[in-house]
Scaffold this active site. Sequence first.
Site, short mmCIF file in Angstrom:
data_model
loop_
_atom_site.label_atom_id
_atom_site.label_comp_id
_atom_site.label_asym_id
_atom_site.label_seq_id
_atom_site.Cartn_x
_atom_site.Cartn_y
_atom_site.Cartn_z
CB SER A 163 -0.93 -0.06 1.17
OG SER A 163 -2.19 0.82 0.88
CE LYS A 221 -19.76 20.18 11.04
NZ LYS A 221 -18.70 20.77 10.06
#
Length: 355
Positions: A163, A221
């Site tokens: 990765s 939010k």
Amino acid sequence: MNNQAQINGLSNKPKQTKLSGWFWGFILVCFMLCGSAIINFILLLSYIGASSSKPSTDNIFNMDQNLTYVMGDKSSKNKVLEISIYGTIMDEPTQNIKKNLILRVKQELEIADSNKDIKAVLLTINSPGGGITATDIIWKDIRNLKMKRKFPIVVFCQDIAASGGYYLASAGDYIMATETSLVGSIGVISQFVEMEKLFNNLGIKWNVITSKRFDGTDSYKDMGSFTRKMTSGERKIFQEIVQEMWSRFVDVVAQGRTGKLTRQEIAKLADGRVYTGSQALKLKLIDGIGYKEDAFNKAKELAKLSSAQLVSCKYKTSYFQELFESAANREPYPSLRELIGARIPKFMYLWISEN
């Protein structure tokens, strides 16, 4: 009678106290404690003063004196600098260069740039990856040095370069791994804890008030909140972010493997899996199989050096600096949110998930 008087006289003399030894011992201990406190206070002031000043290449490294011999021709003036990247790639909240990976790598790259005896860099990677931004910052610094000095950067993948570890490896001119190394894992991961059922069973209600959108409807939010189930709309938004970062990963690898793999070929390999060194060589994700000595020899070959020595940077820190740094970075007592396993949402170039 005289004998009796003598006896009475002796009995009237004040007895010698045996506490005098304890008293002087107490005074000595107090003196030692006060002295220790004064010394520690002076050392603390010295450390605070030293840490408040901006670190520079001159006061941390004295080029030759702080470059440690690793292997090769010790008498050769030519040097290959080994820069090691071990463990999870994160931007630690400390200015201690020894402990902050981003600062350390940047410092060592600057040394490679300024020391004209250094003719190549050997980037040794043993990492499963880490934070997306931290990984990208280090990659950018490696690329900048590569373009500025125009000297070879050889990568040696040790146990694992997956990765974000492989993301950094792609910045090299030549990637080498052992047959048993694990490389690849081109992908992005983000995790979100969901604990709504647990809270309901415990009778805990989490009240969240967020701002509305301009039309009065609920906003995003609190997207990713661990207190409730993720909505399909939120999952779609997060998936789009992950895919954008995945595309960036593929672009970086394609740039590094130019002439060896096309972007489309890399995209097909970018399904998150890891490959052994032998598999990665067949797939052209790496350029050769070998050990550190072989990677060092490849760096000499690419730099057109008949002889050279491999060196690494040696760091000097005092016991008291380590002690105070450790105390300053000690985590406070965990909050309820941390105890139940919730974390700030992160997007990671990481092979394995966080514990």
